[in-house]
Design a protein around this motif. Structure first.
Motif, PDB file in Angstrom:
ATOM      1  N   THR A   8      65.584  38.444  73.567  1.00  0.00           N
ATOM      2  CA  THR A   8      66.579  38.060  72.572  1.00  0.00           C
ATOM      3  C   THR A   8      67.132  39.312  71.901  1.00  0.00           C
ATOM      4  O   THR A   8      66.382  40.138  71.411  1.00  0.00           O
ATOM      5  CB  THR A   8      65.959  37.156  71.497  1.00  0.00           C
ATOM      6  N   THR A   9      68.432  39.474  71.900  1.00  0.00           N
ATOM      7  CA  THR A   9      69.077  40.576  71.209  1.00  0.00           C
ATOM      8  C   THR A   9      69.869  40.011  70.048  1.00  0.00           C
ATOM      9  O   THR A   9      70.034  38.805  69.898  1.00  0.00           O
ATOM     10  CB  THR A   9      70.024  41.326  72.160  1.00  0.00           C
ATOM     11  N   ASP A  11      72.856  40.041  69.812  1.00  0.00           N
ATOM     12  CA  ASP A  11      74.085  39.430  70.326  1.00  0.00           C
ATOM     13  C   ASP A  11      73.925  37.927  70.557  1.00  0.00           C
ATOM     14  O   ASP A  11      74.876  37.176  70.407  1.00  0.00           O
ATOM     15  CB  ASP A  11      74.507  40.107  71.632  1.00  0.00           C
ATOM     16  N   ASP A  12      72.713  37.483  70.959  1.00  0.00           N
ATOM     17  CA  ASP A  12      72.535  36.062  71.234  1.00  0.00           C
ATOM     18  C   ASP A  12      71.641  35.390  70.207  1.00  0.00           C
ATOM     19  O   ASP A  12      71.218  34.253  70.390  1.00  0.00           O
ATOM     20  CB  ASP A  12      71.994  35.828  72.651  1.00  0.00           C
ATOM     21  N   SER A  36      64.676  38.845  65.655  1.00  0.00           N
ATOM     22  CA  SER A  36      65.793  37.970  65.995  1.00  0.00           C
ATOM     23  C   SER A  36      65.249  36.637  66.467  1.00  0.00           C
ATOM     24  O   SER A  36      64.214  36.569  67.126  1.00  0.00           O
ATOM     25  CB  SER A  36      66.691  38.596  67.071  1.00  0.00           C
ATOM     26  N   ARG A  38      66.672  32.891  68.157  1.00  0.00           N
ATOM     27  CA  ARG A  38      67.785  32.158  68.751  1.00  0.00           C
ATOM     28  C   ARG A  38      67.945  30.786  68.118  1.00  0.00           C
ATOM     29  O   ARG A  38      67.004  30.233  67.551  1.00  0.00           O
ATOM     30  CB  ARG A  38      67.549  31.948  70.247  1.00  0.00           C
ATOM     31  N   GLY A  75      76.211  35.703  63.931  1.00  0.00           N
ATOM     32  CA  GLY A  75      77.043  36.847  64.292  1.00  0.00           C
ATOM     33  C   GLY A  75      77.778  37.495  63.139  1.00  0.00           C
ATOM     34  O   GLY A  75      78.492  38.476  63.330  1.00  0.00           O
TER      35      GLY A  75
END
Length: 247
Positions: A8-9, A11-12, A36, A38, A75
């Motif tokens: 998981t970064t 970005d997601d 992080s 999700r 985001g």
């Protein structure tokens, strides 16, 4: 050697912290923290007392001072955003300390969770929806919150935090102070909420219990993330077990 999970970064991730150093005033508690989670996951923070777990939660929600680094939600950078803005923006936070209003009824406590609506009818309608999910609270809606058992108070706190139908629910030590029979009830409810689509980030003193329900786990010590991995990976990690799970 710490386990590293790079699946998981930011970005997601629905919710993330990147290189966050934070604390209170001139006191620094967290150092270059990266986590992080999700959408749809349960994330669990474990670690010894005083490691900074509650400060991490408060840094996300706006109760602590982020000195450097960024916090992102959907985001968007939310570093330093106020708790009121976070609540209105789809995040709820159940504090470690008892937060019910003891002289108010269960129903009045529920309505307090919907104050951001600025619409009494909408808040009352949402409360009725939650009584369907928490029938025990519907049965005692007229009872003073100060007379509830520890397990009932925790359920009220969970239900009240759901009044805004949050995308993310943050729970600080949901099992603290509860009898063992209530702990299982609370964790069953947490899993049910997650099954219904609520992303959850929790701090849990009962590390094995917390990691057993977690998709993603983080071990915090001395204000730093020492281990990251799935809940199962951390439960099976010998070093994590020796240092933090008592075995």
């Amino acid at each position: 050697m710490a386990t590293t999970d790079t699946s998981t970064t930011t970005d997601d991730a629905l919710l993330s912290m990147t290189d966050v150093t934070s604390g209170y005033g001139n006191t620094t508690v967290l150092h270059d923290v990266n986590i992080s989670v999700r959408e749809g996951e349960i994330g669990c923070l474990i670690g010894p007392n005083g490691s900074g777990k509650s400060t991490l939660m408060k840094s996300i929600y706006g109760f602590a001072d982020v000195q450097s680094g960024t916090v992102q939600f959907r985001g968007e950078e939310i570093t330093g955003r106020s708790p009121q803005e976070n609540l209105a923006g789809g995040m709820s936070y159940v504090l470690q300390d008892a937060s019910v209003f003891p002289r108010m009824s269960v129903h009045e406590n529920m309505l307090m969770g919907g104050y951001v609506f600025d619409d009494d009818d909408r808040a009352a309608e949402r409360a009725e929806e939650l009584y369907d999910e928490f029938p025990i609270l519907g049965d005692i809606r007229g009872q003073k919150a100060g007379t509830l058992s520890g397990g009932q108070r925790r359920l009220l706190e969970l239900a009240r935090a759901l009044m805004v139908d949050p995308d993310v629910m943050m729970l600080d030590e949901p099992s603290i102070g509860l009898e063992p029979r209530f702990i299982d009830d609370v964790f069953e409810r947490i899993e049910q909420l997650n099954d219904l689509g609520t992303t959850i980030l929790l701090v849990e003193q009962n590390a094995e219990k917390g990691l057993s329900v977690a998709d993603r786990g983080f071990v915090l010590a001395s204000g730093e993330i020492k281990f990251t991995g799935s809940g199962t990976e951390l439960l099976n990690n010998e070093e994590v077990g020796r240092l933090y799970l008592g075995g």
